[in-house]
Design a protein around this motif. Structure first.
Motif, mmCIF file in Angstrom:
data_model
loop_
_atom_site.group_PDB
_atom_site.id
_atom_site.type_symbol
_atom_site.label_atom_id
_atom_site.label_comp_id
_atom_site.label_asym_id
_atom_site.label_seq_id
_atom_site.Cartn_x
_atom_site.Cartn_y
_atom_site.Cartn_z
ATOM 1 N N ASN A 101 -0.822 1.037 -0.243
ATOM 2 C CA ASN A 101 -2.101 1.168 -0.742
ATOM 3 C C ASN A 101 -2.930 1.045 0.655
ATOM 4 N N SER A 102 -2.711 0.407 1.528
ATOM 5 C CA SER A 102 -3.587 0.525 2.675
ATOM 6 C C SER A 102 -3.627 1.987 3.410
ATOM 7 N N LEU A 103 -2.527 2.534 3.361
ATOM 8 C CA LEU A 103 -2.506 3.943 3.854
ATOM 9 C C LEU A 103 -3.240 5.009 3.044
ATOM 10 N N LEU A 104 -3.097 4.510 1.515
ATOM 11 C CA LEU A 104 -3.994 5.383 0.607
ATOM 12 C C LEU A 104 -5.320 5.306 1.002
ATOM 13 N N TYR A 105 -5.744 4.295 1.113
ATOM 14 C CA TYR A 105 -7.165 3.854 1.288
ATOM 15 C C TYR A 105 -7.649 4.667 2.684
ATOM 16 N N LEU A 106 -6.954 4.430 3.478
ATOM 17 C CA LEU A 106 -7.309 4.979 4.922
ATOM 18 C C LEU A 106 -7.284 6.825 4.664
ATOM 19 N N ALA B 76 -8.983 -5.816 12.278
ATOM 20 C CA ALA B 76 -8.423 -6.739 11.368
ATOM 21 C C ALA B 76 -7.328 -5.809 10.319
ATOM 22 N N LEU B 77 -7.793 -4.720 10.030
ATOM 23 C CA LEU B 77 -7.095 -3.879 9.273
ATOM 24 C C LEU B 77 -5.576 -3.327 9.991
#
Length: 261
Positions: free
Chosen positions: A155-160, A175-176
């Motif tokens: 989900n972090s990669l999708l956010y980015l 931090a991310l």
């Protein structure tokens, strides 16, 4: 009661709620910010009704035509034009409320917002990037709290994919970068490190006290056991400062062993 002009909402509802979310950040207590945003959602619903009332007061013939169309939409189970237009603003506000619920410790409520947000996002074609990123931001933070490393990483990669890394605040970006790097190492289903290393987010690690983490990612990407051992020895204190890495030390060695094959 929060007041937002329905004329502003008519022209750019999403921009208005984005401003409202920024205003809510002035509240030091999550509960106060949630109350403020809930008032914004009520305002949006009321303004939607005001817009419908204005539209219905044009001419009797046009009104009849609109009513017939609305009836057809109701029969087909489709949203009215106003409801359709306000899906993205409503979703954006809901994701912000979900983040605040998470901050206040109400993980179940945050989960409800997350699941509903993912469902709504699937129903919106060509959604605004800010709306998409808000959904994946909440999803990633929820999984971070619950230490679901694989889901947090995904989900972090999708956010980015829907934000400009250059525009992220430096402290948030670092931090991310740390969190997503740790998730890549700790995620049981993450074996492709090249995708992360190619993303500009990880360059935030270079030149900081977390540069060892960037070196570790490169070791796993190459499947270099010798380099891994050297990094573990050289940065032993930093590694020991990460409880999850210490806890899963055996799993990490098994993982890089597989990548060496």
């Amino acid at each position: 009661r929060t007041s937002f002009s329905f004329f502003a909402l008519k022209f750019n509802a999403l921009k208005v709620v984005q401003i409202a979310v920024k205003v809510s950040q002035q509240h030091t207590q999550p509960g106060d910010a949630i109350q403020f945003l809930e008032a914004v959602k009520l305002s949006i619903r009321d303004d939607k009704q005001d817009l419908q009332n204005i539209s219905s007061s044009s001419s009797s013939s046009q009104q009849q035509k609109d009513n017939d169309k609305a009836g057809d939409q109701d029969q087909d189970g489709q949203l009215s034009p106003e409801e359709f237009r306000l899906r993205e603003p409503t979703l954006f506000v809901n994701m912000s409320v979900g983040q605040l619920c998470l901050q206040s410790g109400n993980a179940q409520k945050a989960k409800d917002y997350m699941e509903e947000g993912l469902k709504m996002l699937d129903q919106i074609e060509d959604a605004d990037p800010s709306v998409i990123s808000s959904v994946y931001s909440l999803s990633s933070q929820y999984h971070k709290v619950h230490r679901n490393f694989d889901e947090f990483y995904k989900n972090s990669l999708l956010y980015l994919a829907y934000v400009s890394t250059d525009k992220l605040p430096a402290d948030f970006k670092l931090a991310l970068a740390v969190d997503i790097s740790l998730a890549a190492l700790l995620g049981e289903g993450v074996f492709n490190f090249g995708e992360l290393l190619l993303h500009p987010i990880v360059t935030s690690l270079v030149g900081t006290k977390f540069e060892w983490l960037h070196a570790l990612l490169k070791c796993f990407n190459k499947g270099d056991m010798h380099a891994y051992d050297m990094i573990c020895e050289r940065y032993a204190d930093a590694l020991n400062g990460q409880p999850e890495l210490v806890k899963k030390a055996e799993g990490l060695r098994n993982k890089i062993t597989l990548l060496c094959l």
